[in-house]
Scaffold this motif. Structure first.
Motif, PDB file in Angstrom:
ATOM      1  N   SER A  59      11.298 -10.806 -43.032  1.00 51.47           N
ATOM      2  CA  SER A  59      10.122 -10.629 -43.898  1.00 51.47           C
ATOM      3  C   SER A  59       8.943 -10.173 -43.053  1.00 51.47           C
ATOM      4  CB  SER A  59       9.774 -11.917 -44.636  1.00 51.47           C
ATOM      5  OG  SER A  59       9.522 -12.965 -43.736  1.00 51.47           O
TER       6      SER A  59
ATOM      7  N   HIS B 102       4.476 -14.437 -47.230  1.00 47.77           N
ATOM      8  CA  HIS B 102       5.443 -13.345 -47.322  1.00 47.77           C
ATOM      9  C   HIS B 102       4.875 -12.163 -48.095  1.00 47.77           C
ATOM     10  CE1 HIS B 102       8.945 -16.381 -46.701  1.00 47.77           C
ATOM     11  NE2 HIS B 102       8.395 -16.008 -45.565  1.00 47.77           N
TER      12      HIS B 102
ATOM     13  N   PHE C 297      10.306 -12.893 -39.018  1.00 39.99           N
ATOM     14  CA  PHE C 297       8.881 -13.168 -39.254  1.00 39.99           C
ATOM     15  C   PHE C 297       8.429 -14.407 -38.487  1.00 39.99           C
ATOM     16  CE2 PHE C 297       5.559 -14.225 -42.753  1.00 39.99           C
ATOM     17  CZ  PHE C 297       4.557 -13.607 -42.025  1.00 39.99           C
TER      18      PHE C 297
ATOM     19  N   GLU D 102      13.247 -12.059 -47.366  1.00 39.61           N
ATOM     20  CA  GLU D 102      12.351 -13.068 -47.950  1.00 39.61           C
ATOM     21  C   GLU D 102      11.057 -12.393 -48.379  1.00 39.61           C
ATOM     22  OE1 GLU D 102      12.341 -16.131 -44.844  1.00 39.61           O
ATOM     23  OE2 GLU D 102      13.585 -17.311 -46.202  1.00 39.61           O
ATOM     24  N   ILE D 103      11.169 -11.643 -49.441  1.00 42.97           N
ATOM     25  CA  ILE D 103      10.051 -10.847 -49.926  1.00 42.97           C
ATOM     26  C   ILE D 103       9.865 -11.145 -51.403  1.00 42.97           C
ATOM     27  CG2 ILE D 103       9.256  -8.473 -50.270  1.00 42.97           C
ATOM     28  CD1 ILE D 103      10.734  -7.782 -47.664  1.00 42.97           C
ATOM     29  N   LYS D 104       8.590 -11.217 -51.801  1.00 47.97           N
ATOM     30  CA  LYS D 104       8.307 -11.812 -53.113  1.00 47.97           C
ATOM     31  C   LYS D 104       8.907 -11.070 -54.303  1.00 47.97           C
ATOM     32  CE  LYS D 104       5.064 -14.184 -54.383  1.00 47.97           C
ATOM     33  NZ  LYS D 104       3.836 -14.860 -54.814  1.00 47.97           N
TER      34      LYS D 104
END
Length: 295
Positions: A237, A248, A203, A274-276
């Motif tokens: 992400s 994110h 990202f 890295e995703i919520k």
DNA sequence: AGGTGTCAAGCGTCC
DNA sequence: GGACGCTTGACACCT
């Protein structure tokens, strides 16, 4: 290839990052928080093992205020056995572990005091991984740091300051490209000078690349990981739709993820999502990789 | 009990 | 030179 998510699990009902206000500090409060954080970390590891998620980032809040002068409680001695037991599970089950100090950790700040505090924070992170008894495949990822109006000089200062760090820290560092200052190309320079591997963030590369194709940058970063460093670690992400640049996404976009995996064809690496929604997306990513015979 | 402003730390950007 | 965003969860105080 192992799949993971950072720091917190949203489905098991505990947090490994219990903390408190600095002014509420007391040895008892610290002891209680660490005890509960370690307990929760153990539960998360169990969840991850049961679900085939073998990569995990340990929260920097595991020991609140660990590098702050207020923290005089001997947490390392107190919890040595608990750490050893958790680490034993990680090693036996082949879990990959990372840590990622936050944006206040800057080894290239011109201010010697900021460097000193950053070194203390890094020493805390290294101590956690050492207490767990993990080998050098367990890494601490940091960014290049500030630019201070002169990137070349600041990059030089990063390398000079690196040499001043304790070996216990140096041997565990990885440098990750960030979203607006130090790109993969910059990190590769740091790697060449210091020997530390480059942790590729897909990202951030999208937001702050130098035009290199995704697959090219990924391969360049991957090539910096040595035999004892383990497989390359990669952060993945995507942009949260309709939100400010850099946020994110709420959950994984499997179509984009498929493109990312295709760009890394032929290369083996460990992926931190890295995703919520954390473990939920990690599980979806794993199912996708199983279905397409990648793992 | 639930809502909300605040929290150790620093950088860069914007005004 | 000051406010704010980063990116974000949890505390702690308020109602």
């Amino acid at each position: 290839m192992k799949i993971g998510y950072p720091c917190l699990n949203r489905s098991i009902g505990c947090t490994p990052s219990r903390t408190f206000r600095l002014r509420s500090y007391s040895p008892a409060r610290l002891e209680e928080s660490v005890q509960q954080n370690l307990e929760c970390l153990g539960r998360i590891l169990e969840f991850n093992l049961a679900n085939g998620l073998l990569f995990f980032r340990i929260t920097s809040d595991l020991v609140p205020f660990a590098s702050h002068p207020v923290c005089t409680f001997p947490w390392q001695e107190e919890f040595v056995e608990r750490f050893a037991a958790l680490g034993s599970v990680m090693r036996r089950k082949g879990m990959r572990i990372s840590m990622h100090p936050d944006q206040f950790t800057l080894i290239n700040s011109p201010d010697p005091d900021i460097f000193r505090r950053s070194a203390a924070e890094l020493a805390y992170h290294a101590a956690v991984l050492d207490l767990l008894g993990l080998d050098l495949t367990a890494r601490i990822q940091i960014h290049g740091g500030g630019v201070y109006g002169d990137k070349k000089a600041s990059l030089e200062r990063f390398c000079a300051r690196f040499e001043q760090l304790d070996e216990k820290i140096r041997r565990r560092l990885a440098v990750e490209n960030d979203d607006h200052q130090y790109s993969v190309a910059d990190c590769l320079q740091i790697s060449k000078r210091t020997g530390i591997p480059v942790l590729f963030d897909s990202f951030h590369h999208q937001l702050n690349g130098n035009g290199e194709a995704l697959g090219t940058a990924l391969r360049q970063a991957a090539a910096t990981w040595g035999e004892n460093d383990g497989l390359p670690m990669v952060d993945y992400s995507t942009q949260k739709k309709g939100e400010r640049k850099g946020r994110h996404a709420e959950s994984i976009d499997l179509k984009d993820f498929a493109g990312f995996i295709a760009a890394g064809e032929g290369l083996d690496f460990d992926i931190m999502l890295e995703i919520k929604d954390k473990e939920r997306s990690a599980l979806r990513a794993r199912r996708f990789l199983i279905k397409t015979n990648r793992i």
